[in-house]
Design a protein around this motif. Structure first.
Motif, PDB file in Angstrom:
ATOM      1  N   THR A   1      55.415  20.221   5.130  1.00 58.52           N
ATOM      2  CA  THR A   1      55.382  20.107   6.721  1.00 58.52           C
ATOM      3  C   THR A   1      54.550  18.719   6.930  1.00 58.52           C
TER       4      THR A   1
ATOM      5  N   ASP B   1      54.044  23.660   1.141  1.00 55.71           N
ATOM      6  CA  ASP B   1      53.499  24.719   2.333  1.00 55.71           C
ATOM      7  C   ASP B   1      53.383  25.825   1.254  1.00 55.71           C
TER       8      ASP B   1
ATOM      9  N   LYS C   1      49.723  27.865   0.778  1.00 53.25           N
ATOM     10  CA  LYS C   1      49.595  29.448   1.358  1.00 53.25           C
ATOM     11  C   LYS C   1      49.067  30.215   0.449  1.00 53.25           C
TER      12      LYS C   1
ATOM     13  N   GLY D   1      46.542  28.006  13.898  1.00 51.12           N
ATOM     14  CA  GLY D   1      47.437  27.529  12.958  1.00 51.12           C
ATOM     15  C   GLY D   1      48.361  28.457  12.398  1.00 51.12           C
ATOM     16  N   ASP D   2      48.832  28.462  10.937  1.00 57.69           N
ATOM     17  CA  ASP D   2      49.697  29.365  10.644  1.00 57.69           C
ATOM     18  C   ASP D   2      48.797  30.721  10.355  1.00 57.69           C
TER      19      ASP D   2
ATOM     20  N   VAL E   1      41.549  27.208   8.105  1.00 62.25           N
ATOM     21  CA  VAL E   1      42.911  27.278   8.511  1.00 62.25           C
ATOM     22  C   VAL E   1      43.910  26.586   7.752  1.00 62.25           C
ATOM     23  N   ARG E   2      45.066  27.266   7.825  1.00 61.41           N
ATOM     24  CA  ARG E   2      46.182  26.689   7.022  1.00 61.41           C
ATOM     25  C   ARG E   2      47.319  26.495   7.920  1.00 61.41           C
ATOM     26  N   LYS E   3      47.892  25.178   8.004  1.00 57.51           N
ATOM     27  CA  LYS E   3      48.755  24.906   8.919  1.00 57.51           C
ATOM     28  C   LYS E   3      49.886  24.118   7.968  1.00 57.51           C
TER      29      LYS E   3
ATOM     30  N   ARG F   1      40.663  24.513  16.810  1.00 52.56           N
ATOM     31  CA  ARG F   1      41.814  24.300  17.655  1.00 52.56           C
ATOM     32  C   ARG F   1      42.154  23.004  18.044  1.00 52.56           C
TER      33      ARG F   1
ATOM     34  N   VAL G   1      43.538  21.408  14.506  1.00 53.07           N
ATOM     35  CA  VAL G   1      44.819  21.835  14.416  1.00 53.07           C
ATOM     36  C   VAL G   1      45.800  21.133  15.359  1.00 53.07           C
TER      37      VAL G   1
ATOM     38  N   SER H   1      53.154  18.026  15.010  1.00 48.28           N
ATOM     39  CA  SER H   1      54.194  18.831  14.673  1.00 48.28           C
ATOM     40  C   SER H   1      54.740  18.689  13.089  1.00 48.28           C
TER      41      SER H   1
END
Length: 221
Positions: free
Chosen positions: A60, A124, A128, A150-151, A174-176, A210, A213, A218
């Protein structure tokens, strides 16, 4: 106002940060990082030529954002009173892969430290996998407070005590996409020898997460 000597606890608390900076912000030894060759290992090569239609692993984000611009000035002012909104970028061995920023201030007897770091992984799927592994190792709480960031995200808190001084720390991981974001927020009250409440620290860390992220955008990988 009487002068306030730098408390021993503050010196001790900052030592790990100084060590990280001197070591070139060694992410390679961090809990979110894989063994050195993890991202380079591939499945055994087939003797057959690769198909032109073979899919490339989803990625991403191509690189980290400018870190000190991700946490808003409003958030910095609320969480770290007295700190400069611009923050201080942390040293990194490879800015195309890892970047971070920190804010800290001692206002009166209240000390606060906030930092945010971004680490871009090769895909990604790899991010993960690493996020899950780190969470299992840390026994982290992925409670409702962090689930919509995030994800996927998790929250850990810790109350530490050194030489009679308490320090409370909240960390949001966080993972995004293929980016691993870590926000660390801690504080101490050197007059009472106590620490801010758990709600204060977790709420602050979540707000900063927040912002961080959102600062990723995008994606452009």
């Amino acid at each position: 106002m009487r002068s306030l000597p730098l408390p021993v606890a503050l010196t001790v608390r900052l030592l790990p940060v100084a060590v990280l900076a001197c070591a070139g912000w060694a992410y390679s030894t961090g809990p979110m990082s894989p063994p050195h060759d993890t991202e380079n290992k591939a499945a055994p090569q087939s003797s057959a030529p690769r198909s032109p239609s073979a899919k490339v692993a989803a990625k991403t984000y191509a690189e980290p954002p400018v870190p000190c611009g991700t946490v808003t000035a409003k958030t910095v002012a609320a969480l770290v009173p007295g700190a400069k909104a611009a923050g201080k970028e942390l040293s990194a061995t490879d800015a195309k892969v890892r970047r971070g920023c920190s804010w800290s201030a001692l206002k009166g007897y209240d000390y606060r430290w906030l930092d945010v770091t971004f680490e871009v992984k090769g895909s990604d799927a790899l991010a993960k996998q690493l996020f899950a592994s780190a969470g299992e190792a840390a026994g982290a709480d992925s409670g409702a407070k962090a689930q919509d960031i995030g994800d996927e995200a998790r929250l850990t808190t810790e109350l530490m005590k050194k030489d009679g001084q308490e320090t409370r720390e909240a960390v949001v991981a966080v993972r995004k996409g293929n980016v691993l974001v870590t926000v660390t927020f801690n504080g101490s009250d050197f007059e009472s020898k106590g620490a801010p409440s758990a709600d204060t620290m977790t709420g602050g860390a979540i707000q900063a997460a927040r912002d961080a992220v959102a600062g990723l955008g995008s994606g452009k990988g």
